[in-house]
Scaffold this motif. Structure first.
Motif, PDB file in Angstrom:
ATOM      1  N   LYS A   1       0.836  -1.200   0.000  1.00  0.00           N
ATOM      2  CA  LYS A   1       0.000   0.000   0.000  1.00  0.00           C
ATOM      3  C   LYS A   1       0.873   1.253   0.000  1.00  0.00           C
ATOM      4  N   MET A   2       0.410   2.276  -0.673  1.00  0.00           N
ATOM      5  CA  MET A   2       1.168   3.538  -0.725  1.00  0.00           C
ATOM      6  C   MET A   2       1.479   4.039   0.687  1.00  0.00           C
ATOM      7  N   GLY A   3       0.520   3.884   1.590  1.00  0.00           N
ATOM      8  CA  GLY A   3       0.714   4.359   2.955  1.00  0.00           C
ATOM      9  C   GLY A   3       1.812   3.642   3.695  1.00  0.00           C
ATOM     10  N   CYS A   4       2.094   2.397   3.327  1.00  0.00           N
ATOM     11  CA  CYS A   4       3.203   1.648   3.932  1.00  0.00           C
ATOM     12  C   CYS A   4       4.528   1.951   3.238  1.00  0.00           C
ATOM     13  N   ALA A   5       4.462   2.482   2.030  1.00  0.00           N
ATOM     14  CA  ALA A   5       5.679   2.794   1.282  1.00  0.00           C
ATOM     15  C   ALA A   5       6.249   4.148   1.666  1.00  0.00           C
ATOM     16  N   PHE A   6       5.378   5.147   1.806  1.00  0.00           N
ATOM     17  CA  PHE A   6       5.821   6.500   2.134  1.00  0.00           C
ATOM     18  C   PHE A   6       5.972   6.676   3.646  1.00  0.00           C
ATOM     19  N   TYR A   7       6.920   7.522   4.021  1.00  0.00           N
ATOM     20  CA  TYR A   7       7.055   7.898   5.431  1.00  0.00           C
ATOM     21  C   TYR A   7       6.043   8.987   5.764  1.00  0.00           C
ATOM     22  N   PRO A   8       5.608   9.032   7.031  1.00  0.00           N
ATOM     23  CA  PRO A   8       6.007   8.213   8.186  1.00  0.00           C
ATOM     24  C   PRO A   8       5.325   6.855   8.273  1.00  0.00           C
ATOM     25  N   GLY A   9       4.403   6.561   7.339  1.00  0.00           N
ATOM     26  CA  GLY A   9       3.725   5.274   7.385  1.00  0.00           C
ATOM     27  C   GLY A   9       4.672   4.092   7.338  1.00  0.00           C
ATOM     28  N   ALA A  10       5.757   4.218   6.567  1.00  0.00           N
ATOM     29  CA  ALA A  10       6.733   3.128   6.469  1.00  0.00           C
ATOM     30  C   ALA A  10       7.348   2.819   7.826  1.00  0.00           C
ATOM     31  N   ALA A  11       7.626   3.862   8.603  1.00  0.00           N
ATOM     32  CA  ALA A  11       8.216   3.663   9.926  1.00  0.00           C
ATOM     33  C   ALA A  11       7.215   3.018  10.882  1.00  0.00           C
ATOM     34  N   HIS A  12       5.928   3.334  10.740  1.00  0.00           N
ATOM     35  CA  HIS A  12       4.892   2.764  11.595  1.00  0.00           C
ATOM     36  C   HIS A  12       4.573   1.320  11.226  1.00  0.00           C
ATOM     37  N   SER A  13       4.963   0.886  10.039  1.00  0.00           N
ATOM     38  CA  SER A  13       4.578  -0.438   9.555  1.00  0.00           C
ATOM     39  C   SER A  13       5.487  -1.551  10.034  1.00  0.00           C
ATOM     40  N   GLY A  14       6.712  -1.217  10.451  1.00  0.00           N
ATOM     41  CA  GLY A  14       7.652  -2.252  10.837  1.00  0.00           C
ATOM     42  C   GLY A  14       8.031  -3.112   9.651  1.00  0.00           C
TER      43      GLY A  14
END
Length: 546
Positions: free
Chosen positions: A212-225
């Motif tokens: 998902k785009m939200g897991c690829a871009f920060y800060p979402g990537a940092a929250h995804s582990g």
């Protein structure tokens, strides 16, 4: 749409919420796979990673919302219960006993809850006053509250649940629960990666079908582990040839990166056939930029590199980079102090342009009269692929005449702005530029008929038609000279036999990030330098990544 034979073979789609929902629905409606089947497979995938993280006799706490993401979590709770694992299901934003809550639930969520209750799963309503005690008893927490449906700031029970789970990760003195997000952490905007007020900080994210785009871009990537992309039966066929907007390079074994991504070299080639790159870089006050760009270019496969730079840099280049040829100019001449010398310098540059197969322009040239005239001469007289970086981009942002020259340039161009340079090119501040980065990057690529690499923690690469996100790299690359290394790498790659400039740009961004990742392993993100990145390119090309 351009066919990119090498990149397309080694890339996957990253999807927005709307693209994922469309593919999901098409899988159900067009191909006839029942939603219950997809949900069961998603739940099984969640359980797989729960069991990996769970110690013997451990307890699982699953937070389930009222939509289909909650349905995934409820199904996972039932499967774990059937396997004899201690699991408690927490209903968030809907209640087991309130009749009004039934209307909040999706059809699939309601069906899964009925099945779970029939099997005797321990189900309780969320209560802020008691949830802390439940969390303390848990070893693994599953976040199945919102999934890709989060578009506004969290509130109510969702907000309370997220805060309590995150608090457990930060402040418990004894055990810290392992947190697994289903599809995407609650509170992360699935299209932008932005935090909607608060968001789950997960150790792992089990995402379904596609990244998902939200897991690829920060800060979402940092929250995804750590992200696990699992096949639940939703495939590319579900897009019915109306494919997602973005892709990303996906190489499982980094030791094979160069073999998979680079066109084969001609075993009968010579230094002339492997390409001649002119690097117009450096100024009286900045000598390192031209050295790093030229060094990177030589280490990336260019047959010959010629540096056109200010005369004060000659000794440094000859000492540190004896493999490179040099042509020099005088800044004083470009400032009008010596007309004869100016004409000689211009003639030198024109001859170098005639010699070259590709040109890198911008690193360290400054925004003064010499930098502007050099860039103008190149745009008017070069006929080969052009890499524009650093000061060249700042000049373009300030000078409308030169901007028009870029628009009218007939050969391929790759432009590599970082976010500040990008904001100047589009005439917005950095904050606003970040919020509209994708749309503005595509617009800029169309204006200049160029491939754009907008450098950030997650770089966006586009030629206005094909669009990519680069996932390699790390924060240690935020160091002076890193962009010069990328510019030099691109100068070599555009002459390596790729089908187009955009294919070279996508590959270059990925390899540059991979070299940065290797440098971080060797030297640490805190202490790595741009030349460490350049040095790691050799390891990539030799297939000896760590």
């Amino acid at each position: 749409m351009k066919n990119l034979p090498i990149v397309d073979k080694n890339s996957k789609y990253v999807v927005s919420a709307a693209e994922m929902k469309r593919c999901d629905q098409t899988t159900i409606d067009h191909f006839g796979i029942p939603q219950d089947v997809l949900m069961e497979r998603a739940a099984l995938s969640i359980c797989k990673y729960v069991k990996k993280a769970l110690l013997p006799s451990g307890r699982v706490l699953i937070f389930a919302g009222s939509g289909n993401n909650g349905g995934d979590g409820i199904a996972a709770a039932r499967i774990l219960h059937q396997e004899g694992i201690q699991v408690t299901l927490i209903l968030v934003n809907h209640s087991l006993h309130e009749k009004a809550s039934a209307s909040k639930r999706s059809t699939a969520c309601s069906a899964q809850l009925k099945i779970a209750l029939t099997y005797g799963v321990n189900v309780i309503d969320f209560a802020a006053s008691t949830i802390n005690a439940e969390i303390k008893k848990s070893d693994v927490i599953v976040d199945a509250m919102l999934g890709i449906g989060c578009k506004r700031n969290l509130e109510g029970d969702y907000l309370s649940a997220v805060c309590e789970i995150n608090y457990a990760r930060e402040d418990f003195d004894d055990k810290v629960p392992h947190v697994i997000a289903a599809d995407i952490p609650t509170g992360i905007n699935s299209d932008t990666g932005q935090v909607q007020g608060h968001a789950i900080c997960a150790d792992e994210t089990v995402t379904f079908g596609f990244l998902k785009m939200g897991c690829a871009f920060y800060p979402g990537a940092a929250h995804s582990g750590e992200i696990h992309i699992v096949n639940v039966g939703i495939t590319e066929a579900g897009f019915l040839e109306d494919m997602p907007l973005f892709k990303y390079i996906d190489i499982i074994d980094n030791n094979k990166a160069s073999g998979l991504l680079l066109p084969p070299r001609n075993p009968a080639g010579n230094k002339g056939s492997f390409g001649k790159v002119l690097v117009a870089a450096g100024s009286r006050k900045i000598s390192g930029a031209c050295i790093m760009a030229a060094e990177s270019c030589l280490r990336s496969g260019a047959g010959m590199v010629r540096v056109f730079t200010e005369k004060t840099n000659l000794s440094a280049i000859q000492t540190l980079l004896p493999e490179a040829m040099t042509d020099i100019y005088s800044e004083e001449a470009f400032e009008g102090l010596d007309d004869n010398e100016l004409e000689e310098d211009k003639e030198t540059l024109l001859k170098a342009l005639s010699w070259s197969d590709a040109v890198v322009c911008g690193p360290g040239i400054g925004k003064g009269s010499s930098g502007r005239e050099i860039l103008k001469l190149i745009l008017k007289n070069a006929g080969n692929t052009l890499i524009l970086d650093a000061d060249a981009l700042n000049i373009i942002a300030e000078d409308n005449e030169i901007r028009r020259l870029v628009c009218d340039y007939e050969a391929d161009i790759i432009m590599t702005p970082h976010l500040a340079e990008f904001s100047r090119l589009i005439g917005k501040n950095i904050h606003d530029s970040r919020n509209c980065l994708i749309d503005e990057a595509i617009k800029l690529a169309k204006e200049f008929h160029a491939s754009i690499i907008c450098k950030d923690a997650r770089s966006v690469i586009t030629d206005g038609e094909r669009n990519f996100i680069n996932l390699s790299g790390n924060d240690g690359m935020a160091t002076a000279g890193s962009g010069d290394v990328l510019a030099g790498l691109l100068g070599a790659l555009v002459l390596s036999g790729f089908s187009s400039a955009i294919e070279a740009a996508v590959t270059g961004a990925f390899l540059h990030g991979l070299a940065g990742d290797m440098a971080a392993i060797k030297h640490g993100r805190q202490g790595m330098t741009a030349r460490d990145i350049s040095g790691s390119l050799r390891d990539i090309f030799s297939g000896k990544t760590i």
